[in-house]
Design a protein around this motif. Structure first.
Motif, PDB file in Angstrom:
ATOM      1  N   GLU A   7       0.823  -1.209   0.000  1.00 28.91           N
ATOM      2  CA  GLU A   7       0.000   0.000   0.000  1.00 28.91           C
ATOM      3  C   GLU A   7       0.860   1.263   0.000  1.00 28.91           C
ATOM      4  O   GLU A   7       0.589   2.190  -0.732  1.00 28.91           O
ATOM      5  N   CYS A  63       1.140  -2.791   8.981  1.00 28.71           N
ATOM      6  CA  CYS A  63       2.152  -1.847   8.517  1.00 28.71           C
ATOM      7  C   CYS A  63       2.231  -0.679   9.504  1.00 28.71           C
ATOM      8  O   CYS A  63       1.222  -0.034   9.771  1.00 28.71           O
ATOM      9  N   CYS A  67       1.218   2.844   7.257  1.00 27.35           N
ATOM     10  CA  CYS A  67      -0.156   3.142   6.805  1.00 27.35           C
ATOM     11  C   CYS A  67      -1.194   2.419   7.661  1.00 27.35           C
ATOM     12  O   CYS A  67      -2.390   2.615   7.490  1.00 27.35           O
ATOM     13  N   THR A  76      -0.557  -6.257   4.461  1.00 25.88           N
ATOM     14  CA  THR A  76      -0.260  -5.679   3.154  1.00 25.88           C
ATOM     15  C   THR A  76       1.212  -5.850   2.781  1.00 25.88           C
ATOM     16  O   THR A  76       1.626  -5.419   1.710  1.00 25.88           O
TER      17      THR A  76
HETATM   18 ZN   LIG Z   1       1.888   0.489   4.537  1.00 27.17          ZN
END
Ligand SMILES: [Zn+2]
Length: 400
Positions: free
Chosen positions: A360, A372, A375, A380
């Motif tokens: 992402e 993550c 984000c 992801t």
């Molecule tokens: Zn991320």
């Protein structure tokens, strides 16, 4: 140099002046044309600003411009601007000043409490932020945002039980499915219980994690780790193989486990045929097997060595630095030892580069992170399919 906040306050003082508030009212009689006397409070505030005494100027502003229906929006705007500039103490001061007003409408009180909670969050005062968000989550127009922030705080504090409760309430209120997020919280609980050797609790949590849709492969991976820790090798192997079948990218996590279990059981022939079967089903997994083996310095198993060798021969940058032709010459013994040497050297180089990257936002890290940190999306990250040898080699050359 005057700070940005000094400019901000200066702007506010100018605004007050323009509105005629600070300069004293113009006389209502027509024959009075003399300029209005300067308001002494206004001059005092400006003086603080000119001397770059932002805190005094702010105190003066708060004292001078009482919170009332006409000025409350200005106070809110000033508070959020200070927070966004990282001047959290000043934002807190402004929002506390709003809350202190006795006849505040309940909607404005909620807005001020919510702003103050965000200030505390920005200042890292998690317990104070939690208290305010909890209060707002009970019934205010900030319920949804308050629950989102609470979940975030509980994530930071590893308070997974509370994170689950808040997120389940959020699901109901927002009408959004947050099953994946909740499943990861259960996996966190399972991993904690497994680390404390409470395997029955750990399995219960995994079951809960796997009851939602979409399902996370992390639940299956945790179950496999639990079986491994309980020396139930048969179940562990079955689970690790199934994980790779369903999600090829998890080779990076499961392959080292698979290899170590077969080696422990002295069943390398079975390992060989299991991996050959896997490759026959999914030939593209060869480069990820090679990459994983290089990073973890796995070797001595013919099928893995083949993947690694193929990988090296397909890597154009490597040819310049490694005597790859050594691999194709000589007897089997010198071939194998040449391969092991190159793999060992590459393994050291690979350990200095990130192995996973978020699809992402691009955030990269050495080990797999289910959430993550940048984000905050779940699941992801994917493993790099190749080592960035050119960068790594460049780096190692310039450092020698
Ligand atoms: Zn991320």
């Amino acid at each position: 140099m005057p700070t940005e906040s000094a400019f901000l306050l200066a702007g506010l003082f100018l605004l007050l002046a323009a509105s005629g508030w600070a300069m004293g009212r113009f006389s209502e009689s027509d024959d009075d044309v003399a300029p209005p006397p300067l308001n002494i409070d206004y001059l005092k505030g400006l003086n603080f600003l000119l001397n770059e005494q932002t805190d005094q100027a702010l105190e003066h502003f708060l004292h001078m411009v009482r919170v009332d229906d006409k000025t409350i929006e200005t106070h809110f705007a000033l508070g959020s601007l200070f927070r966004r500039r990282g001047e959290v103490d000043r934002a807190i001061r402004i929002h506390q000043n709003i809350i202190a007003r006795p006849d505040l409408a309940s909607e404005q009180r909620d807005q001020a409490l919510y702003s103050l909670a965000k200030d505390y969050l920005a200042a890292g005062l998690l317990d104070r932020a939690e208290k305010l968000f909890s209060r707002l989550s009970e019934g205010s127009r900030y319920q949804v945002q308050a629950l989102e922030n609470l979940a975030r705080i509980y994530e930071q504090e590893s308070e997974w039980k509370k994170a689950i409760e808040a997120t389940e309430r959020l699901e109901v209120l927002s009408g959004r499915s947050l099953a994946l997020q909740i499943a990861h919280y259960y996996c966190e609980r399972a991993e904690t219980a497994a680390a404390e050797k409470d395997y029955s609790a750990a399995r219960e949590y995994v079951k809960k994690a796997q009851s939602g849709r979409p399902r996370t492969m992390r639940g299956a991976l945790t179950r496999a780790h639990i079986a491994r820790d309980m020396s139930d090798n048969k179940t562990a192997l079955k689970l690790y193989h199934r994980i790779i079948d369903e999600n090829t990218y998890l080779i990076a996590e499961a392959l080292p486990e698979i290899v170590s279990i077969y080696k422990r059981e002295e069943a390398t022939a079975e390992l060989e045929s299991a991996l050959r079967a896997m490759l026959a089903k999914n030939p593209e997994s060869s480069s990820l097997i090679a990459y994983t083996s290089i990073v973890n310095d796995l070797g001595g198993i013919p099928v893995i060595d083949d993947c690694v060798e193929q990988y090296m021969l397909n890597e154009p940058t490597l040819g310049e630095f490694v005597e790859l032709q050594q691999l194709s010459q000589g007897d089997k013994g010198s071939h194998d030892s040449a391969l092991a040497k190159v793999r060992g050297a590459l393994s050291k180089l690979a350990s200095t580069t990130p192995r996973y990257q978020c699809q992402e936002c691009g955030f990269s890290s050495q080990r797999l992170l289910w959430q993550c940190p940048s984000c905050r999306n779940w699941e992801t990250q994917r493993p790099a399919s190749r080592v960035q040898f050119d960068t790594v080699l460049q780096h190692s050359i310039t450092n020698h």
